[in-house]
Design a protein around this motif. Sequence first.
Motif, PDB file in Angstrom:
ATOM      1  N   THR A  91       0.817  -1.208   0.000  1.00  0.00           N
ATOM      2  CA  THR A  91       0.000   0.000   0.000  1.00  0.00           C
ATOM      3  C   THR A  91       0.853   1.263   0.000  1.00  0.00           C
ATOM      4  O   THR A  91       1.982   1.254   0.484  1.00  0.00           O
ATOM      5  CB  THR A  91      -0.960   0.017   1.210  1.00  0.00           C
ATOM      6  N   ALA A  92       0.283   2.316  -0.557  1.00  0.00           N
ATOM      7  CA  ALA A  92       0.912   3.634  -0.512  1.00  0.00           C
ATOM      8  C   ALA A  92       0.105   4.539   0.421  1.00  0.00           C
ATOM      9  O   ALA A  92       0.314   5.741   0.451  1.00  0.00           O
ATOM     10  CB  ALA A  92       0.943   4.227  -1.921  1.00  0.00           C
ATOM     11  N   ASN A  93      -0.784   3.928   1.202  1.00  0.00           N
ATOM     12  CA  ASN A  93      -1.800   4.685   1.939  1.00  0.00           C
ATOM     13  C   ASN A  93      -1.324   5.066   3.339  1.00  0.00           C
ATOM     14  O   ASN A  93      -1.510   4.343   4.299  1.00  0.00           O
ATOM     15  CB  ASN A  93      -3.058   3.816   2.019  1.00  0.00           C
ATOM     16  N   LYS A  94      -0.732   6.259   3.424  1.00  0.00           N
ATOM     17  CA  LYS A  94      -0.169   6.679   4.721  1.00  0.00           C
ATOM     18  C   LYS A  94      -1.248   6.922   5.759  1.00  0.00           C
ATOM     19  O   LYS A  94      -1.016   6.756   6.951  1.00  0.00           O
ATOM     20  CB  LYS A  94       0.682   7.933   4.554  1.00  0.00           C
ATOM     21  N   PHE A 117       4.831  -1.181   2.682  1.00  0.00           N
ATOM     22  CA  PHE A 117       4.289   0.175   2.561  1.00  0.00           C
ATOM     23  C   PHE A 117       5.391   1.191   2.270  1.00  0.00           C
ATOM     24  O   PHE A 117       5.331   2.329   2.732  1.00  0.00           O
ATOM     25  CB  PHE A 117       3.531   0.541   3.843  1.00  0.00           C
ATOM     26  N   SER A 120       4.489   4.716   1.256  1.00  0.00           N
ATOM     27  CA  SER A 120       3.688   5.590   2.129  1.00  0.00           C
ATOM     28  C   SER A 120       4.483   6.772   2.662  1.00  0.00           C
ATOM     29  O   SER A 120       3.912   7.771   3.065  1.00  0.00           O
ATOM     30  CB  SER A 120       3.118   4.790   3.297  1.00  0.00           C
ATOM     31  N   LYS A 194       3.295  10.777   8.120  1.00  0.00           N
ATOM     32  CA  LYS A 194       4.525  10.119   7.684  1.00  0.00           C
ATOM     33  C   LYS A 194       5.504   9.952   8.841  1.00  0.00           C
ATOM     34  O   LYS A 194       6.143   8.916   8.975  1.00  0.00           O
ATOM     35  CB  LYS A 194       5.150  10.915   6.537  1.00  0.00           C
ATOM     36  N   THR A 295       6.313   6.796  -6.879  1.00  0.00           N
ATOM     37  CA  THR A 295       5.465   5.986  -6.010  1.00  0.00           C
ATOM     38  C   THR A 295       5.316   4.580  -6.585  1.00  0.00           C
ATOM     39  O   THR A 295       5.376   3.581  -5.856  1.00  0.00           O
ATOM     40  CB  THR A 295       4.092   6.661  -5.824  1.00  0.00           C
TER      41      THR A 295
END
Lengths: 417, 417
Positions: A91-94, A117, A120, A194, A295
Amino acid sequence: MGLGTVGRAFLRALAENRDDIGRRLAEPLEVTRILVRDPARHPEERHRLTTDARDILDDPEISVVVEVMGGREPARTYMLEALRRGKSVVTANKEVLAYAGPELWAAAEAGQADLRFEASVGGGIPVVQGLTQGLAADRVRSVVGIVNGTTNYILTRMTDEGSSFEQALAAAQAAGYAEADPTDDLDGHDAARKIAILASIAFGAHVSPDDVAVEGIRHVTAEDIRYGQGQGWRLKVVASARLEADGLLLRVGPAFLPQDHPLAGVSGAYNAILVEGEPVGQVMFFGPGAGGGPTASAVLGDVIEIAWGRHQGVSAPRPVRYRPCPLKDPATDELAAYWRLDVVDRPGTLAQVAQALSEASVSLRSVEQRPKPDGRATLLLVTHRCREGALRQAVANTGRLPVVLSMGPPIRVEGVD
Amino acid sequence: MGLGTVGRAFLRALAENRDDIGRRLAEPLEVTRILVRDPARHPEERHRLTTDARDILDDPEISVVVEVMGGREPARTYMLEALRRGKSVVTANKEVLAYAGPELWAAAEAGQADLRFEASVGGGIPVVQGLTQGLAADRVRSVVGIVNGTTNYILTRMTDEGSSFEQALAAAQAAGYAEADPTDDLDGHDAARKIAILASIAFGAHVSPDDVAVEGIRHVTAEDIRYGQGQGWRLKVVASARLEADGLLLRVGPAFLPQDHPLAGVSGAYNAILVEGEPVGQVMFFGPGAGGGPTASAVLGDVIEIAWGRHQGVSAPRPVRYRPCPLKDPATDELAAYWRLDVVDRPGTLAQVAQALSEASVSLRSVEQRPKPDGRATLLLVTHRCREGALRQAVANTGRLPVVLSMGPPIRVEGVD
């Protein structure tokens, strides 16, 4: 799941680098289903689109779910279900990670699935892996970074071109570096997520973005930045997590850095994360903090890692090992600060301001008085190092003075005694 | 194997970070045997010292061999045997890796053992892992770095203090940054080994340090550096591997970088490696390039990775996948160059030099003539971009002119047309 900028860049990278990836893995990577909201917008992917997450979550042939839809829900629910059912998640979902990290790890352990991740934090910069693997032998003392490209772009533009905050924000929006609603970036919430993620992996700290003391940059003026330049400082939005004797200190906010600080030269939309640990010393990771390509590089790198592990028979996650980690009250932290006040330009004003600071036990390192039109003046103050609690008291005292017309919040100054 | 600065720092880091490491691994790491030449020098480790490598290689209980003895032999032989017998190897030995990489990988595959070498390039900077894992999704176009701390320390000192090469070298030796025999560092051989290792993992190129075009820095003067500063340039020893249309170009040598180049601000004994790839863009890794602590961090990080993998049932290496990768002839490369000549100070000298360059099809971008004592003058030339072959011809032509008393080799200038 998701076919926006990152999803499309991911598919492109997978197609263009197929040979290189094939050399690294025994089996090819194949994207069999893509969850979208509106299939009509992606006619070229027609044959593998779906609007129903069940087509992915229920498919036993799918072993890795790539979540690039963003937002808290339904992303969190989908990730939890995928992990519990033994599908690894990249996932890139911070936002979900920062708020639901422990829940995700528990699901990953329950399903014996991997959770990665890298994207993220820091876009294409492999800092998550650097912290969890490369620096696994180190006791990390601090993680300090420029992790928000939007604000760094704005401050760089204000510095290089002398433009106002409003002009720089408009330029960032025109260049695609700032969203129509830039609140999350400008007020430090994006960076807080972050640094919470980085703190969780660097220290095993079970923290949320709400534990981070945040300050935004809307109050910063071209005059502040010019003044700092004259002192040899660069204004940056710094996110930091420091393990001190009395706890973990988490912050996001503008700070003046000395020119020779490793983060001072990081400009434009770039990000950099500086890690200090024992025995390694100082290590910095630098690169593009956002954008589809960077990303996608991080997301696809994670997918390749999982595929490599699966080929080796590994499916267990490398979870964050949480441990008790008390938080430090920022009010007990020490700082030197710069501070701009608009005052009535008459004899005695400076003395009153100095007195107000002194009553809070804050001592002045330097002060500059600049006459302005209409009988006003601007005072540019720099304090010696003091407790943040004392500084807040000084701000309150000063604000009550009738000669003070308006004032911006103090800005920390690093590298000053 | 080996108990010098790195070996001792490794034992210290393992002892001091035992709790953190324990949180990451299911089983403790235990050093059971240490190979040394002279046990009398290490009385505190008496109970686990040996002078016989067989005590390690023949011990079925030992699953990981840490090689920090340095030098080509017997290190290479020990590593090969350990790998063939299924013991994973972690090494900081850039010399063996650079010259015997393919042989080591073959042994690792034969023994189904892992081979890791993060510490061989960039000390504590996790760049090997960054390239092999973090950027696994990218097609790397170039790897450009400052990978020799000794020469970077010398050039930084010459720049900051205006000292001569000899003074700066003496200071580096006094500070422990240069060895008594600094040949490998000063002449680019150390950096050539490191860029060969980086090229092998970034491009899968089967290259040796002998394939790298190297230039040293012994000829660099304080005047060269001051002149560059006046132009906004910083002199650095740059190691580079670039994949161009006609092949892989490998170089080590001094180069003037524009001040805003990401590597220009890397000073002292620090190292930095800048990677350009698709889709990630530019990523840079920065940190301490040498020293016991940083090197131990990298070595121990590798050991932890192997231990984690073993716990998961993984023993296979993640080998470099070599592929055909033709080398580019540096003579066909293009560069702009700076060049200092001592000449007889009389009318017509400059015209003769300009004519000699022009005959080699090299055109001048700028020239500065500085009168010196005894009827001499110094010419400081900067060329436009030209073929390196043409530049060599220009150097030969110029060297034949009777008015030219002496000259240093040209220094590349980056960021100039």
